[in-house]
Design a protein around this motif. Structure first.
Motif, mmCIF file in Angstrom:
data_model
loop_
_atom_site.group_PDB
_atom_site.id
_atom_site.type_symbol
_atom_site.label_atom_id
_atom_site.label_comp_id
_atom_site.label_asym_id
_atom_site.label_seq_id
_atom_site.Cartn_x
_atom_site.Cartn_y
_atom_site.Cartn_z
ATOM 1 N N UNK A 184 0.879 -1.168 0.000
ATOM 2 C CA UNK A 184 0.000 0.000 0.000
ATOM 3 C C UNK A 184 0.921 1.224 0.000
ATOM 4 N N UNK A 185 0.907 1.961 -1.062
ATOM 5 C CA UNK A 185 1.891 3.019 -1.251
ATOM 6 C C UNK A 185 1.702 4.149 -0.241
ATOM 7 N N UNK A 186 2.793 4.731 0.249
ATOM 8 C CA UNK A 186 2.674 5.816 1.229
ATOM 9 C C UNK A 186 1.895 7.012 0.696
ATOM 10 N N UNK A 187 1.882 7.189 -0.610
ATOM 11 C CA UNK A 187 1.096 8.285 -1.189
ATOM 12 C C UNK A 187 -0.400 8.121 -0.888
ATOM 13 N N UNK A 188 -0.833 6.890 -0.643
ATOM 14 C CA UNK A 188 -2.241 6.667 -0.302
ATOM 15 C C UNK A 188 -2.577 7.314 1.035
ATOM 16 N N UNK A 189 -1.682 7.206 2.007
ATOM 17 C CA UNK A 189 -1.927 7.853 3.296
ATOM 18 C C UNK A 189 -1.814 9.374 3.184
ATOM 19 N N UNK A 190 -0.908 9.834 2.334
ATOM 20 C CA UNK A 190 -0.820 11.284 2.127
ATOM 21 C C UNK A 190 -2.128 11.803 1.533
ATOM 22 N N UNK A 191 -2.690 11.035 0.598
ATOM 23 C CA UNK A 191 -3.978 11.410 0.008
ATOM 24 C C UNK A 191 -5.063 11.432 1.081
ATOM 25 N N UNK A 192 -5.104 10.409 1.926
ATOM 26 C CA UNK A 192 -6.130 10.369 2.971
ATOM 27 C C UNK A 192 -5.966 11.521 3.942
ATOM 28 N N UNK A 193 -4.726 11.871 4.269
ATOM 29 C CA UNK A 193 -4.483 12.980 5.189
ATOM 30 C C UNK A 193 -5.060 14.286 4.649
ATOM 31 N N UNK A 194 -5.059 14.434 3.334
ATOM 32 C CA UNK A 194 -5.616 15.636 2.721
ATOM 33 C C UNK A 194 -7.142 15.622 2.701
ATOM 34 N N UNK A 195 -7.729 14.438 2.652
ATOM 35 C CA UNK A 195 -9.181 14.313 2.533
ATOM 36 C C UNK A 195 -9.894 14.217 3.878
ATOM 37 N N UNK A 196 -9.222 13.718 4.894
ATOM 38 C CA UNK A 196 -9.823 13.577 6.217
ATOM 39 C C UNK A 196 -9.764 14.909 6.955
ATOM 40 N N UNK A 197 -10.866 15.327 7.583
ATOM 41 C CA UNK A 197 -10.890 16.645 8.228
ATOM 42 C C UNK A 197 -9.963 16.800 9.421
ATOM 43 N N UNK A 198 -9.654 15.696 10.126
ATOM 44 C CA UNK A 198 -8.899 15.813 11.377
ATOM 45 C C UNK A 198 -7.854 14.701 11.448
ATOM 46 N N UNK A 199 -6.869 14.782 10.569
ATOM 47 C CA UNK A 199 -5.897 13.701 10.440
ATOM 48 C C UNK A 199 -4.489 14.159 10.765
ATOM 49 N N UNK A 200 -3.712 13.233 11.302
ATOM 50 C CA UNK A 200 -2.282 13.433 11.524
ATOM 51 C C UNK A 200 -1.553 12.303 10.825
ATOM 52 N N UNK A 201 -0.553 12.642 10.023
ATOM 53 C CA UNK A 201 0.196 11.655 9.248
ATOM 54 C C UNK A 201 1.612 11.521 9.785
ATOM 55 N N UNK A 202 2.028 10.271 10.015
ATOM 56 C CA UNK A 202 3.399 9.974 10.429
ATOM 57 C C UNK A 202 3.993 9.011 9.407
#
Length: 271
Positions: free
Chosen positions: A223-241
């Motif tokens: 699962x590519x890390x860009x997928x989590x970066x995308x989710x971080x942009x779409x989720x209203x209250x997200x923190x990405x590590x």
């Protein structure tokens, strides 16, 4: 350690340890609750509940019913059975997609989400370049049919990036975690893989208003890390590590670092 029966007749196996606010752990494709071996210390401050999804681990395997809605409905049964509230729901890989699927149905009983090595869409599309080519899932399905044990072993090894583990560390994880896990049956693996490859959960993201922790390895090839970066942009209250040099299973290869990140997030949620 117990079973709970679903209305459809599936026996779900779960293990619960510790006390405090509940943390429910959902494993990924082809795995079981045993992947959380190195997170047992979390039970010091939390009630940690690890479940085997239907067809995986010690849970029973129906002949059909491996869509994400089926997995989500099983989690609803578990929550009702244990009377869970104020829960942090943690899903890894396919388990992250299950968590996304069930989130709206459990909204009033959740305190937060943790999505580890997750993606809202496993396969790439013209408007979503952050997944694997569709041919990758089809190729894995063919390998599962041709030589199931070898295909599962190759998938397990592919969870770790080159140089991420020393030979000794890989052997230790293999001995303590991989050998202990109960492989799903071949049909379960293939049907849940088909559900994984077909799902598109991107539309769910903007409505998830819970605090969300996203943890991803920079070298994850599944699962590519860009997928989590995308989710971080779409989720209203997200923190990405992003964990540098880490593959698909940071809680196995970097358990101390992973647990520290998770504990800091949990402390912030429950204070």
């Amino acid at each position: 350690m117990a079973f709970v029966d679903t209305p459809s007749g599936v026996h779900l196996w779960f293990e619960s340890a510790g006390g405090g606010e509940p943390l429910v752990l959902v494993h990924g494709w082809g795995m079981s609750r045993t992947v959380w071996r190195y997170q047992q210390g979390l039970a010091t401050d939390h009630r940690v509940i690890a479940v085997d999804l239907r067809g995986h681990g010690r849970s029973s395997a129906p002949s059909s019913g491996y869509d994400f809605d089926d997995f989500a409905n099983d989690l609803l049964v578990l929550f009702d059975h244990l009377r869970l509230n104020n829960v942090t729901l943690l899903g890894w890989s396919m388990g992250a997609m299950v968590a996304l699927t069930v989130c709206s149905r459990l909204r009033e009983r959740l305190a937060a989400l943790v999505l580890v090595s997750g993606t809202p869409k496993f396969t790439a599309a013209d408007d979503y370049p952050f997944g694997l080519p569709a041919a990758a899932a089809k190729g894995l399905a063919l390998r599962l049919k041709k030589d199931y044990p070898r295909a599962m072993a190759d998938f397990y090894q592919g969870m770790f990036a080159e140089g991420e583990l020393s030979p000794e560390e890989f052997r230790r994880i293999k001995d303590e975690v991989a050998i202990a896990r109960e492989l799903p049956g071949q049909e379960t693996a293939r049907e849940s893989l088909a559900s994984l490859a077909a799902a598109d959960l991107r539309h769910l993201l903007p409505a998830i208003d819970l605090p969300v922790l996203l943890v991803h390895g920079s070298a994850d090839a599944i699962c590519l890390p860009e997928a989590s970066r995308h989710m971080a942009e779409q989720l209203p209250n997200a923190r990405l590590v992003i964990l540098e040099g880490v593959g698909h299973a940071p809680f196995l290869s970097r358990p101390t670092e992973f647990t520290a990140v998770l504990t800091k997030f949990l402390d912030g949620i429950h204070t």
